[in-house]
Design a protein around this motif. Sequence first.
Motif, PDB file in Angstrom:
ATOM      1  N   ASP A  43      -5.479   1.991 -10.010  1.00 14.46           N
ATOM      2  CA  ASP A  43      -5.636   1.726  -8.574  1.00 14.46           C
ATOM      3  C   ASP A  43      -4.375   2.172  -7.818  1.00 14.46           C
ATOM      4  O   ASP A  43      -3.792   1.420  -7.040  1.00 14.46           O
ATOM      5  CB  ASP A  43      -5.900   0.217  -8.342  1.00 14.46           C
ATOM      6  CG  ASP A  43      -6.190  -0.092  -6.874  1.00 14.46           C
ATOM      7  OD1 ASP A  43      -6.740   0.791  -6.182  1.00 14.46           O
ATOM      8  OD2 ASP A  43      -5.847  -1.204  -6.421  1.00 14.46           O
ATOM      9  N   PRO A  81      -5.309   0.972   0.921  1.00 14.44           N
ATOM     10  CA  PRO A  81      -5.571  -0.276   0.197  1.00 14.44           C
ATOM     11  C   PRO A  81      -5.124  -0.312  -1.284  1.00 14.44           C
ATOM     12  O   PRO A  81      -5.140  -1.378  -1.885  1.00 14.44           O
ATOM     13  CB  PRO A  81      -7.102  -0.393   0.278  1.00 14.44           C
ATOM     14  CG  PRO A  81      -7.601   1.008   0.485  1.00 14.44           C
ATOM     15  CD  PRO A  81      -6.537   1.724   1.226  1.00 14.44           C
ATOM     16  N   ALA A  82      -4.708   0.806  -1.857  1.00 14.95           N
ATOM     17  CA  ALA A  82      -4.362   0.813  -3.297  1.00 14.95           C
ATOM     18  C   ALA A  82      -3.267  -0.217  -3.598  1.00 14.95           C
ATOM     19  O   ALA A  82      -2.367  -0.442  -2.788  1.00 14.95           O
ATOM     20  CB  ALA A  82      -3.884   2.204  -3.707  1.00 14.95           C
ATOM     21  N   SER A  83      -3.329  -0.809  -4.791  1.00 14.42           N
ATOM     22  CA  SER A  83      -2.331  -1.832  -5.129  1.00 14.42           C
ATOM     23  C   SER A  83      -1.016  -1.218  -5.625  1.00 14.42           C
ATOM     24  O   SER A  83       0.015  -1.887  -5.661  1.00 14.42           O
ATOM     25  CB  SER A  83      -2.898  -2.780  -6.185  1.00 14.42           C
ATOM     26  OG  SER A  83      -3.279  -2.033  -7.318  1.00 14.42           O
ATOM     27  N   THR A  84      -1.064   0.051  -6.023  1.00 12.95           N
ATOM     28  CA  THR A  84       0.166   0.741  -6.436  1.00 12.95           C
ATOM     29  C   THR A  84       0.340   2.006  -5.603  1.00 12.95           C
ATOM     30  O   THR A  84      -0.608   2.780  -5.436  1.00 12.95           O
ATOM     31  CB  THR A  84       0.104   1.129  -7.932  1.00 12.95           C
ATOM     32  OG1 THR A  84       0.054  -0.073  -8.710  1.00 12.95           O
ATOM     33  CG2 THR A  84       1.307   1.939  -8.358  1.00 12.95           C
ATOM     34  N   ASN A 101       5.585  -2.891   2.083  1.00 12.34           N
ATOM     35  CA  ASN A 101       4.473  -3.394   1.250  1.00 12.34           C
ATOM     36  C   ASN A 101       4.989  -4.202   0.067  1.00 12.34           C
ATOM     37  O   ASN A 101       4.852  -3.777  -1.081  1.00 12.34           O
ATOM     38  CB  ASN A 101       3.670  -2.204   0.688  1.00 12.34           C
ATOM     39  CG  ASN A 101       3.175  -1.301   1.774  1.00 12.34           C
ATOM     40  OD1 ASN A 101       2.241  -1.615   2.490  1.00 12.34           O
ATOM     41  ND2 ASN A 101       3.830  -0.147   1.915  1.00 12.34           N
ATOM     42  N   GLU A 103       3.914  -6.663  -1.436  1.00 11.77           N
ATOM     43  CA  GLU A 103       2.894  -7.122  -2.385  1.00 11.77           C
ATOM     44  C   GLU A 103       2.427  -5.979  -3.291  1.00 11.77           C
ATOM     45  O   GLU A 103       1.776  -6.213  -4.301  1.00 11.77           O
ATOM     46  CB  GLU A 103       1.712  -7.750  -1.628  1.00 11.77           C
ATOM     47  CG  GLU A 103       0.771  -6.802  -0.874  1.00 11.77           C
ATOM     48  CD  GLU A 103       1.387  -6.024   0.312  1.00 11.77           C
ATOM     49  OE1 GLU A 103       2.518  -6.353   0.729  1.00 11.77           O
ATOM     50  OE2 GLU A 103       0.748  -5.081   0.793  1.00 11.77           O
ATOM     51  N   LYS A 104       2.769  -4.745  -2.926  1.00 12.80           N
ATOM     52  CA  LYS A 104       2.324  -3.604  -3.739  1.00 12.80           C
ATOM     53  C   LYS A 104       3.393  -3.214  -4.747  1.00 12.80           C
ATOM     54  O   LYS A 104       4.582  -3.462  -4.548  1.00 12.80           O
ATOM     55  CB  LYS A 104       2.024  -2.402  -2.838  1.00 12.80           C
ATOM     56  CG  LYS A 104       0.832  -2.630  -1.936  1.00 12.80           C
ATOM     57  CD  LYS A 104       0.437  -1.365  -1.197  1.00 12.80           C
ATOM     58  CE  LYS A 104      -0.686  -1.723  -0.218  1.00 12.80           C
ATOM     59  NZ  LYS A 104      -1.177  -0.601   0.525  1.00 12.80           N
ATOM     60  N   ARG A 105       2.919  -2.560  -5.802  1.00  9.51           N
ATOM     61  CA  ARG A 105       3.843  -2.016  -6.782  1.00  9.51           C
ATOM     62  C   ARG A 105       4.206  -0.621  -6.289  1.00  9.51           C
ATOM     63  O   ARG A 105       3.304   0.183  -5.989  1.00  9.51           O
ATOM     64  CB  ARG A 105       3.092  -1.935  -8.096  1.00  9.51           C
ATOM     65  CG  ARG A 105       3.925  -1.591  -9.244  1.00  9.51           C
ATOM     66  CD  ARG A 105       3.137  -1.920 -10.495  1.00  9.51           C
ATOM     67  NE  ARG A 105       4.067  -2.051 -11.590  1.00  9.51           N
ATOM     68  CZ  ARG A 105       3.852  -1.569 -12.786  1.00  9.51           C
ATOM     69  NH1 ARG A 105       2.710  -0.987 -13.076  1.00  9.51           N
ATOM     70  NH2 ARG A 105       4.752  -1.708 -13.719  1.00  9.51           N
TER      71      ARG A 105
END
Length: 353
Positions: A43, A81-84, A101, A103-105
Motif C-alpha cells: 500500500d 491515501p496510501a499508508s506508505t 503525514n 501517521e504514514k510510513r
Amino acid sequence: MTQAEDRILVQEYLAHAAEPQPLSDEEKAELESRIKAELKARDAVLVAHYYTDPDIQRLAEETGGCVADSLEMARFGNRHPASTVVVAGVRFMGETAKILNPEKRVLMPTLEATCSLDIGCPADEFAAFCDQHPDRTVVVYANTSAAVKARADWVVTSSCAAAIVEHLDARGEKILWAPDQHLGNYIRKTTRADMLMWDGSCIVHEEFKFRGLEDLKALYPDAAVLVHPESPEAVVDLADVVGSTSQLINAVQTMPNERFIVATDNGIFYKMQQLAPGKTLIEAPTAGNGATCRSCAHCPWMAMNGLENLLQVLERGDQEVFIDDALREDALRPLRRMLDFTASMNLKVAGNA
Ligand code: 13P
Ligand code: SF4
C-alpha cells in the motif's frame, strides 16, 4: 559557518554520494516489475522529483504516484491515501512528507541523499542568527532540515517564494531569509522587500556560467533561456523565464520557441521532452572540469536514488524517516502556512480565470 568550512563539509558529504551502478535492460525490467509488485503489496505510493533518474520518474508515473517539484511533492504525499509514501529525492523532501503525514510510513531509497543548502545551514547556527534579529519574520526555503524549519515562521519553495515574500512585505514585515542566497537575491530584486540573507548556495546551480551562457545565446538567438533561481544573479539576468522546476517545464510547453537553453539539473529533460517532444533542449554550460560538483548540472544526491535501493527499501523498510514529535509540530506550523497560502492563491487564480 564560513564559506570555506561549508565547502569542506559539502565535500565530506559528497564522498558518500555513491551513484547506483549502471544496469542492463534485463536487470532494469526485473527490478521494475518487483518494485511494482512491492508498491502494491505494501500500500505504498512513489513520489519522485524531476531531477531523479528517468527510470524512477517513469515508475512513479506508471504506478499512480507522481513526479513533481518540491511543493507539489509535499501536496501529493499529503492528499494520497496510501499508508506508505516512498520519496525519491533528497532528505528534506522525505522529512517534509513525514512532517505533514506523521501517521504514514515515509521511506526513501537512501537517507544519505542530502542537499548543499541543508548542509550549509546547521540548526544551531541558524537559531543564533535568528536570535540576533528578533524583529524579522523568518522565511526558510524548503531545502532545509526539520530543525531549521521548526525555527521559521514560513517555509517557501521556489514556486511560491515571491508571492509569499510579497505578501509579508505588503504587511510591513522585514524578512530574515535562509539558506539560498541566489534565490533570496532574486526574490529581493523582484519584490524589493527588506531581506537579510543567510549565505548558502546550491552546488549544482552555482556552476552555471554567465560567459558560457552568453556565448550559447549568441549561437542560438531564437532559443528561450530558462533558469532556476538558485543560479547566480548574472545567469538569472540572462533568462527569459526564471522559475521553479514545474514553472520551467510549463514554459517549454507553452512558449512558441522551438529551442530552449535550460539552466537547471539535467534530470528535468525527461519530463520536458515527454511533454514537448517537438522542442529542442540544450543544456546551459557549467564550469566543466575542475568544478566543485562531481557531475555538473546533475545533483549528486538526487543521483543516489536508483532502482536497486528503491526495491531494497521496499523489501526491508530500513531507510525510514523519523522525526521527533515536538520538533515535528514546530516544523509543521510554517509548512502549513505555506500550503494554506498556496491553496488560497490557486483559488484566487481559478476565480480570476
Ligand atoms: P523545485 O522546488 O523547483 O523543485 O526545486 C527543488 C530543488 O532542489 C532545486 O534544486
Ligand atoms: Fe540541493 Fe542543489 Fe541538489 Fe537541489 S540540486 S537538491 S538545491 S544540491
